[in-house]
Design a protein around this motif. Structure first.
Motif, short mmCIF file in Angstrom:
data_model
loop_
_atom_site.label_atom_id
_atom_site.label_comp_id
_atom_site.label_asym_id
_atom_site.label_seq_id
_atom_site.Cartn_x
_atom_site.Cartn_y
_atom_site.Cartn_z
N HIS A 104 17.65 -12.06 -33.13
CA HIS A 104 17.21 -10.71 -33.50
C HIS A 104 18.19 -10.07 -34.48
CE1 HIS A 104 14.02 -11.17 -30.79
NE2 HIS A 104 14.54 -10.60 -29.71
N LEU A 105 19.49 -10.21 -34.22
CA LEU A 105 20.49 -9.65 -35.14
C LEU A 105 20.37 -10.29 -36.52
CD1 LEU A 105 23.70 -9.32 -32.91
CD2 LEU A 105 22.28 -7.48 -33.82
N GLY A 106 20.04 -11.58 -36.55
CA GLY A 106 19.84 -12.27 -37.81
C GLY A 106 18.67 -11.70 -38.58
N ILE A 157 10.30 -4.84 -37.40
CA ILE A 157 9.07 -5.56 -37.72
C ILE A 157 9.32 -7.06 -37.78
CG2 ILE A 157 7.35 -5.94 -39.54
CD1 ILE A 157 7.49 -2.97 -40.14
N ASN A 158 10.48 -7.46 -38.31
CA ASN A 158 10.82 -8.89 -38.35
C ASN A 158 10.90 -9.49 -36.95
OD1 ASN A 158 10.91 -9.17 -41.13
ND2 ASN A 158 13.10 -8.81 -41.28
N VAL A 159 11.43 -8.70 -36.01
CA VAL A 159 11.48 -9.17 -34.62
C VAL A 159 10.07 -9.38 -34.09
CG1 VAL A 159 12.11 -8.53 -32.26
CG2 VAL A 159 13.73 -8.13 -34.12
N ALA A 160 9.18 -8.40 -34.34
CA ALA A 160 7.79 -8.52 -33.90
C ALA A 160 7.10 -9.70 -34.57
CB ALA A 160 7.03 -7.23 -34.20
N LEU A 161 7.36 -9.89 -35.88
CA LEU A 161 6.77 -11.03 -36.58
C LEU A 161 7.28 -12.35 -36.00
CD1 LEU A 161 6.81 -10.07 -40.38
CD2 LEU A 161 4.81 -10.62 -38.98
N GLY A 162 8.53 -12.36 -35.57
CA GLY A 162 9.08 -13.57 -34.96
C GLY A 162 8.31 -13.96 -33.70
N TYR A 163 7.99 -12.96 -32.87
CA TYR A 163 7.20 -13.24 -31.67
C TYR A 163 5.79 -13.70 -32.05
CZ TYR A 163 10.70 -11.18 -28.56
OH TYR A 163 11.85 -10.92 -27.85
N GLY A 164 5.19 -13.03 -33.04
CA GLY A 164 3.85 -13.42 -33.47
C GLY A 164 3.82 -14.82 -34.04
N LEU A 195 3.66 -21.03 -44.96
CA LEU A 195 3.50 -20.28 -46.21
C LEU A 195 2.88 -18.92 -45.95
CD1 LEU A 195 3.70 -20.24 -49.28
CD2 LEU A 195 1.45 -21.34 -49.37
N GLY A 196 1.90 -18.86 -45.06
CA GLY A 196 1.23 -17.60 -44.77
C GLY A 196 2.19 -16.56 -44.22
N PHE A 197 3.02 -16.95 -43.25
CA PHE A 197 3.98 -16.01 -42.68
C PHE A 197 5.07 -15.66 -43.68
CE2 PHE A 197 2.12 -16.74 -38.51
CZ PHE A 197 2.35 -15.53 -37.88
N ALA A 198 5.46 -16.62 -44.54
CA ALA A 198 6.47 -16.33 -45.56
C ALA A 198 5.96 -15.27 -46.53
CB ALA A 198 6.84 -17.61 -46.30
N MET A 199 4.73 -15.41 -46.98
CA MET A 199 4.14 -14.44 -47.90
C MET A 199 3.99 -13.07 -47.23
SD MET A 199 1.23 -16.86 -49.68
CE MET A 199 0.51 -15.49 -50.60
N LEU A 200 3.55 -13.08 -45.98
CA LEU A 200 3.40 -11.83 -45.24
C LEU A 200 4.74 -11.13 -45.09
CD1 LEU A 200 1.70 -9.86 -43.53
CD2 LEU A 200 2.14 -11.36 -41.55
N ARG A 201 5.78 -11.90 -44.74
CA ARG A 201 7.10 -11.32 -44.55
C ARG A 201 7.64 -10.73 -45.85
NH1 ARG A 201 8.63 -14.99 -41.65
NH2 ARG A 201 8.68 -14.03 -39.59
#
Length: 221
Positions: A104-106, A157-164, A195-201
């Motif tokens: 998470h800190l990362g 949001i990055n934390v939430a995306l990580g779970y998703g 690729l999809g998550f990379a573009m979204l992020r």
């Protein structure tokens, strides 16, 4: 390209260093393209679209070694004050702008690195393309209020995306266990997933940071 290089690097440890270095350069190129569209969408003006591919590559390499230096110093500093287990993850700050971090800190660190990269690009645009790390750090302090808030929101949001992303990864793994489709199709699905998550992020990152920067210019701080 960055996603493919990461797969090659992690699949062949002998190539991991050059593959990840090239992947980070590709992430910066993608960051440029997304930053241009995001700045224009927010009502700002950007000359990034006027750069040739060769100029973008030169700019990305110029930024790359400076950000790598920042990450190395941060990693060594974290290790020196007793956070040796977390220190190595600080080296993934640039990669984490597009790809999921482990901690998470990362994820918050990657958000901060993204803010610094954006300010380096903005500073270079107004300075004839010259990259100035310390000027960008000074700008980061000048816009600390709004950009700091943007980094906190983005990190969350990055934390939430990580779970998703973990949930989707698990679903794909189960699909692989029961599906009778050929291996090439399975590989394609996995590449599209990455690729999809990379573009979204990247889109989320630039949308939040450019909004924060715009508010800082408009309201001060």
């Amino acid at each position: 390209m960055a996603a493919a290089l990461r797969i090659v690097g992690y699949g062949n440890l002998g190539l991991i260093v050059p593959a990840l270095a090239l992947a980070n350069a590709c992430v910066l190129l993608a960051f440029f393209a997304t930053a241009r569209d995001s700045i224009q969408a927010s009502g700002g003006r950007s000359s990034l679209g006027e750069l040739t591919l060769a100029e973008q590559i030169r700019l990305s390499l110029s930024i790359l070694w400076r950000i790598v230096l920042v990450m190395i110093v941060a990693s060594l500093g974290a290790a020196a004050i007793g956070f040796s287990s977390f220190a190595p993850y600080l080296l993934s700050g640039l990669d984490g702008m597009a790809f999921d971090q482990v901690t998470h800190l990362g994820r918050f660190w990657s958000a901060a690195i993204a803010a610094l990269v954006l300010l380096i690009i903005v500073n270079a645009e107004g300075n004839g393309g010259r990259v100035a790390l310390f000027a960008a750090v000074k700008d980061l302090g000048r816009h600390a209020l709004w950009l700091g808030a943007a980094v906190l929101v983005l990190g969350t949001i990055n934390v939430a995306l990580g779970y998703g992303q973990a949930l989707v990864r698990t679903a794909i793994w189960h699909f692989w266990q029961i599906s009778m489709v050929d291996q090439p199709l399975k590989n394609l699905i996995y590449v599209v997933f990455i690729l999809g998550f990379a573009m979204l992020r990247l889109w989320i990152t630039l949308s939040i940071l450019t909004f924060g920067l715009k508010q800082s210019y408009a309201r001060g701080g």
